[in-house]
Design a protein around this motif. Structure first.
Motif, short mmCIF file in Angstrom:
data_model
loop_
_atom_site.label_atom_id
_atom_site.label_comp_id
_atom_site.label_asym_id
_atom_site.label_seq_id
_atom_site.Cartn_x
_atom_site.Cartn_y
_atom_site.Cartn_z
N GLY A 192 0.78 -1.23 0.00
CA GLY A 192 0.00 0.00 0.00
C GLY A 192 0.81 1.27 0.00
N ARG A 193 2.12 1.19 -0.26
CA ARG A 193 2.94 2.41 -0.27
C ARG A 193 3.81 2.42 -1.52
N ALA A 194 3.96 3.61 -2.11
CA ALA A 194 4.86 3.74 -3.26
C ALA A 194 6.28 3.59 -2.77
N SER A 195 7.06 2.75 -3.47
CA SER A 195 8.46 2.58 -3.02
C SER A 195 9.42 3.11 -4.08
N ALA A 196 10.02 2.24 -4.90
CA ALA A 196 11.05 2.70 -5.84
C ALA A 196 10.44 3.30 -7.10
N LYS A 197 11.17 4.28 -7.68
CA LYS A 197 10.77 4.84 -8.96
C LYS A 197 11.06 3.84 -10.06
N LEU A 198 10.15 3.76 -11.03
CA LEU A 198 10.33 2.81 -12.14
C LEU A 198 10.23 3.55 -13.47
N SER A 199 11.04 3.16 -14.43
CA SER A 199 10.86 3.69 -15.78
C SER A 199 10.63 2.50 -16.71
N GLY A 200 10.04 2.77 -17.85
CA GLY A 200 9.81 1.70 -18.82
C GLY A 200 8.82 0.65 -18.35
N ILE A 201 7.75 1.06 -17.67
CA ILE A 201 6.68 0.11 -17.33
C ILE A 201 5.83 -0.06 -18.59
N VAL A 202 5.86 -1.25 -19.15
CA VAL A 202 5.12 -1.49 -20.40
C VAL A 202 3.79 -2.17 -20.08
N LEU A 203 2.71 -1.47 -20.40
CA LEU A 203 1.38 -2.08 -20.25
C LEU A 203 0.98 -2.57 -21.63
N GLU A 204 0.71 -3.83 -21.76
CA GLU A 204 0.31 -4.34 -23.08
C GLU A 204 -0.56 -5.59 -22.91
N GLY A 205 -1.26 -5.90 -23.97
CA GLY A 205 -2.10 -7.09 -23.95
C GLY A 205 -3.38 -6.87 -24.72
N ARG A 206 -4.37 -7.71 -24.40
CA ARG A 206 -5.68 -7.59 -25.05
C ARG A 206 -6.46 -6.46 -24.40
N LEU A 207 -6.96 -5.57 -25.21
CA LEU A 207 -7.68 -4.42 -24.68
C LEU A 207 -8.98 -4.86 -24.00
N SER A 208 -9.67 -5.82 -24.60
CA SER A 208 -10.94 -6.26 -24.01
C SER A 208 -10.69 -6.90 -22.65
N GLU A 209 -9.59 -7.63 -22.53
CA GLU A 209 -9.26 -8.27 -21.25
C GLU A 209 -8.94 -7.20 -20.20
N PHE A 210 -8.21 -6.17 -20.62
CA PHE A 210 -7.87 -5.07 -19.72
C PHE A 210 -9.16 -4.41 -19.21
N LEU A 211 -10.09 -4.13 -20.15
CA LEU A 211 -11.33 -3.44 -19.76
C LEU A 211 -12.16 -4.29 -18.80
N ARG A 212 -12.13 -5.61 -19.03
CA ARG A 212 -12.95 -6.48 -18.17
C ARG A 212 -12.27 -6.81 -16.85
N SER A 213 -10.98 -6.45 -16.76
CA SER A 213 -10.25 -6.77 -15.52
C SER A 213 -10.24 -5.63 -14.52
#
Lengths: 460, 449
Positions: free
Chosen positions: A408-429
């Protein structure tokens, strides 16, 4: 309807101010020939831009006026537009184009809706933009950026634009309306210098008035956009609870807007939902389009066909509900027009578009509550590139930067987080929403979303 | 379209009377006609015509620029912008009423006949490109844009000439995927439509595709893809605006060798076979060909009046009359070498050959750039093999230039996919001609699969 009925006697007015009535009279005459309906449109606009960069200051003031005529006959449309000097030839030009256009069911001039207020006054010049307010915005953004970037982020180039426009429309079917709108934008290219190099990024905010531009939020976004890539470590791969910032979610979900433009994507929507048997998205998701939505950059009373605008719910509790329509698409669907005929410029005919297309945050919880629900996850805070969305293939990809989240707490900074996949699955998740609806410029208007929580999403 | 300077003498006098000591400036007049069609795989849809004219004065004083713009490209619009400018600068030039201008009723009949001919050419181009539209869904907007511009300074009135181009943008979809399409050509008449037809047919060809590889790769860029690479990686980096604030990674190393010997990159506004051509820029400066990289060494910058004053090399360009000019490219031309396509594949060995790029961008500060690749083939044992699906190719400008193979293709073909360039929010036509090149160490990463 006659020209005199639209705006009263126009004798005694300067030539340019008589043009609208003259065009309407000429277009109405066509009804006796091979034309079954006509629409005349006029726009007057004034824009002021203040730009600054390392080379100095630019002040740009522009005032323009344009006319457009649409003629209708048997589903065909002839459209011609010009400035005042060539306007007298517009009806003839539109009539010449009419036979070359392919017929489409539903094309017709707009009629007044039941109870719709009617009124067409002569179009006065728009009020001059508020230059002092524009200048205040420049100063305020610099100050906010210095604070958000702790002195390590500077403005390389910034343009503040404020504008006003007035429009009027008359059709041979009886619509007669005039209205005015305002717009403001701030575009800035900022440079951040971090331990691993220099990054620049361009950020943009639009609003219906200068005082509604979210300066502090834009400055924080600009600072994150250039600092996170230089400071964060590479994101891990595996399944993580995903918190998606409104800025990222709005850009991503905004790409869905074209699915709801009239009947153009019915086959695709049918395929995604197996003819309506499956939900389009998770039940927490309601998508709507509404001018004047809180925080939305578009606040207009009527669309480019003069139709009064309102809120349209497109996806209700995850299920398809309605479409955005202009007069023609509404006629084909047998429903009242939703008021989404957008004229990007007076030189183009109206086409279906968004006002403020957004995820309804009703039922959402505070973003901190959402953060508290994440035991091992990732917070995607800023987009590093324009997201790549292929609606046909049902795939998406967005490169972001943000923070790792643990207990529940933000820890390390991240770069290059790639979100990818099926759009319909993302919407239903999507399992939960924040109550922090925020808008960005997109899809030709505004697109907005609150924070989204997507449990156990796979990062590559 | 040719009456922009009918009041030239009067206009020059008025501009001279408006500018005060310490000020420079000019007036831009523009008239633009656009004829647009929507099109699908079944043929032409709706057609729209628009004509717009505008006049703007730009006044420079020290580090400030004032632009005042109004609708209309005639004598009355000129007086309106001068009145607007005088109101802002505190002056009050005496402006007599203009002589009545020639009637601007367009030569409608000639124009309609021309529209008819253009529609016929376009219709033929579409039916040739989509002769078998099964499984194909197309949504296009095709525009024929004719633009005439003139610049009036305190000394002379200069016709910038009339340009015409054919543009097409939209998407082509087959089950399982949609690809963006963009095209432009400044060729005249039927040639432009034939080129459009060929580009559409190629884009619509069904392909079996494999997922693209990921990670660092050696990449052969076809002439069309190479033109976009040079535009993003070198052209934008050497536009002079912003140089006083540190500039781009290339502008910081003028005089240094960054690419193999023999690499020459020029910006050539005079190449009128390419869409970015003009004789005078939008500030009235005679356009010059500018060497950006010569024999691998960074040589110069593209400049306008704001960045270089009277020494401008004629690259002040504005998207339209409402905007102040900025330093922009015209046509970026890379000199060809002597290698054949097979030679480059041989030198590549294992990697990719890229045929079409739909978009690109570069960050001048960091030197990072990326290209969205629409069509590419794997290269295995020096042979082009299976097609791969859309992906993003990225790199660092200095690393990419130093990783260039010294051999390059023997033909610098116009990049038809290099369409409208957007800088800030200002979009204008640019062109490019470049040979095939082999770049080592670019990074591929998948787009949506």
């Amino acid at each position: 309807m006659t020209a005199a009925a639209t705006s009263g006697s126009s004798t005694g007015l300067p030539r340019e101010d008589r043009l609208f009535d003259e065009l309407f009279a000429a277009a109405s005459e066509g009804e006796r020939g091979p034309v079954s309906g006509a629409e005349v449109y006029e726009r007057r606009g004034s824009v002021l831009s203040l730009s600054e960069d390392e080379d100095g200051l630019r002040v740009e003031e522009s005032i323009e006026r344009g006319f457009a005529v649409r003629l209708f006959h048997s589903g065909r449309v002839g459209f011609a537009a010009s400035g005042p000097s060539e306007a007298p030839g517009l009806v003839r030009r539109a009539r010449g184009l009419l036979p070359r256009s392919r017929a489409r069911r539903g094309a017709r001039p707009a009629s007044p809706l039941a109870g719709e207020p009617q009124g067409l006054s002569p179009l006065p010049p728009p009020p001059g933009p508020d230059e002092a307010r524009a200048d205040d915005l420049r100063t305020a953004f610099r100050r906010a950026l210095a604070e958000a970037g702790h002195g390590t982020v500077v403005v390389r180039e910034m343009t503040v634009t404020v504008g006003q426009r007035r429009e009027r429309i008359a059709t041979t079917s009886g619509r007669a309306a005039s209205w005015g709108t305002g717009a403001a934008s701030l575009v800035a290219t900022v440079v951040g210098r971090g331990p691993t190099g220099r990054f620049s990024a361009r950020v943009l905010a639009t609003a219906s008035a200068p005082e509604r531009i979210p300066i502090a939020r834009l400055a924080r976004l600009a600072a994150d956009r250039v600092l996170l890539p230089t400071q964060g470590r590479q994101a891990p791969s595996g399944r993580f609870d995903l918190l998606v910032d409104p800025h990222v979610a709005a850009h991503l979900l905004g790409r869905l807007a074209s699915l709801f433009f009239g009947d153009s994507e019915e086959a695709l929507l049918d395929a995604r939902t197996r003819g309506g048997r499956d939900p389009f998205a998770a039940t927490v998701l309601t998508l709507a389009d509404a001018p004047g939505a809180p925080g939305g950059p578009v606040d207009t009373a009527r669309d480019g066909e003069g139709t009064p605008q309102g809120r349209t719910v497109l996806v209700a509790d995850g299920r398809l509900a309605a479409r955005l329509t202009d007069v023609a698409a509404a006629a084909r669907a047998g429903v009242p027009p939703s008021g989404n005929a957008v004229r990007r410029s007076w030189t183009e005919p109206p086409a279906i578009g968004v006002t403020n297309f957004h995820v309804d945050p009703a039922g959402g919880v505070s973003p901190l509550d959402l953060l508290g629900r994440v035991s091992r996850g990732v917070y995607a805070a800023v987009l590093l590139e324009r997201p790549d969305v292929d609606l046909q293939a049902d795939r998406f990809r967005a490169v972001t930067a943000g923070w790792a989240v643990e207990r529940g707490r933000a820890s390390a900074k991240l770069s290059g987080i790639v979100l990818e996949g099926r759009l319909s699955e993302f919407l239903r998740s999507i399992s939960a929403l924040g109550d922090d609806l925020k808008f960005v410029a997109g899809a030709g208007g505004g697109v907005g979303s609150p924070t989204l929580l997507v449990p156990r999403w796979k990062l590559p | 379209m040719d009456d922009l300077l009918e009041d030239a003498e009067d206009a020059v006098r008025l501009v001279r009377g408006t500018l005060r000591r310490g000020e420079t400036g000019e007036v831009l007049r523009e008239r633009r006609r656009t004829l647009s069609w929507t099109a699908t795989e079944a043929g032409l849809g709706s057609v729209h015509a628009a004509t717009e004219g505008g006049t703007a004065i730009r006044i420079r004083r020290s580090r400030e620029l004032l632009l005042v713009a109004r609708s209309g490209a005639g004598p009355e619009a000129l007086r309106e912008v001068l009145r607007g400018a005088a109101r802002r600068t505190g002056g009050s030039p005496f402006l007599k009423a203009p002589r009545p201008s020639r009637a601007e009723e367009s030569s409608a009949r000639g124009e309609e006949a021309r529209d008819e001919e253009t529609a016929a050419l376009l219709s033929a181009a579409l039916s040739h490109a989509f002769h078998d539209p099964r499984g194909l869904s197309v949504s296009l907007v095709v525009r024929r844009v004719s633009t005439a511009r003139a610049v009036i300074s305190s000394r002379a009135a200069v016709p910038c000439g009339m340009s015409e181009r054919l543009e097409a943008t939209g998407t082509l979809s087959r089950p399982g995927g949609r690809r963006p399409f963009s095209f432009q050509s400044s060729r005249r008449g039927a040639d432009a439509f034939e080129a459009l037809s060929a580009a559409l047919a190629e884009a619509a060809r069904p392909r079996t595709v494999l997922p693209p590889p990921s990670g660092p790769l050696d990449v052969v860029l076809s002439p069309a893809a190479s033109a976009v690479f040079w535009h993003e990686a070198v052209g934008h980096m050497l536009e002079a605006d912003g140089v006083s604030g540190g500039g781009s990674v290339l502008a910081r190393v003028v005089g240094a060798a960054v690419a193999p010997p023999g690499i020459d990159v020029w910006d050539e506004p005079s190449r009128d076979d390419l869409p970015g051509a003009y004789a005078y820029d939008d500030e009235g400066t005679l356009a010059e060909a500018v060497p950006l990289v010569e024999d691998g060494v960074v040589r110069g910058l593209l400049t306008d009046r704001r960045s270089a004053g009277a020494e401008s090399n004629g690259h002040g360009r504005a998207a339209d009359w409402r905007e102040a000019p900025r330093t922009r490219m015209s046509n970026l031309v890379v000199r060809p070498g002597a290698a054949t396509a097979d030679d480059l594949l041989e030198r590549c060995g294992e990697g990719l050959v890229v045929h079409a790029v739909s978009a690109g961008a570069a960050d001048p500060e960091s030197g990072r750039f990326y290209l969205v690749v629409e069509e590419a083939q794997l290269v295995r044992r020096s042979r082009a093999g299976p097609n791969v699906s859309r992906f993003v190719l990225s790199g660092d400008v200095l690393a990419a230039l130093s990783g260039l193979d010294p051999e390059r293709g023997d033909t610098a073909a116009p990049g038809t996919g290099l369409s409208i360039c957007v800088k800030g929010s200002s979009a204008l036509a640019v062109g490019g001609a470049a040979p095939s090149v082999l770049v080592r160490g670019l990074v591929a990463r998948g787009a949506p699969q």
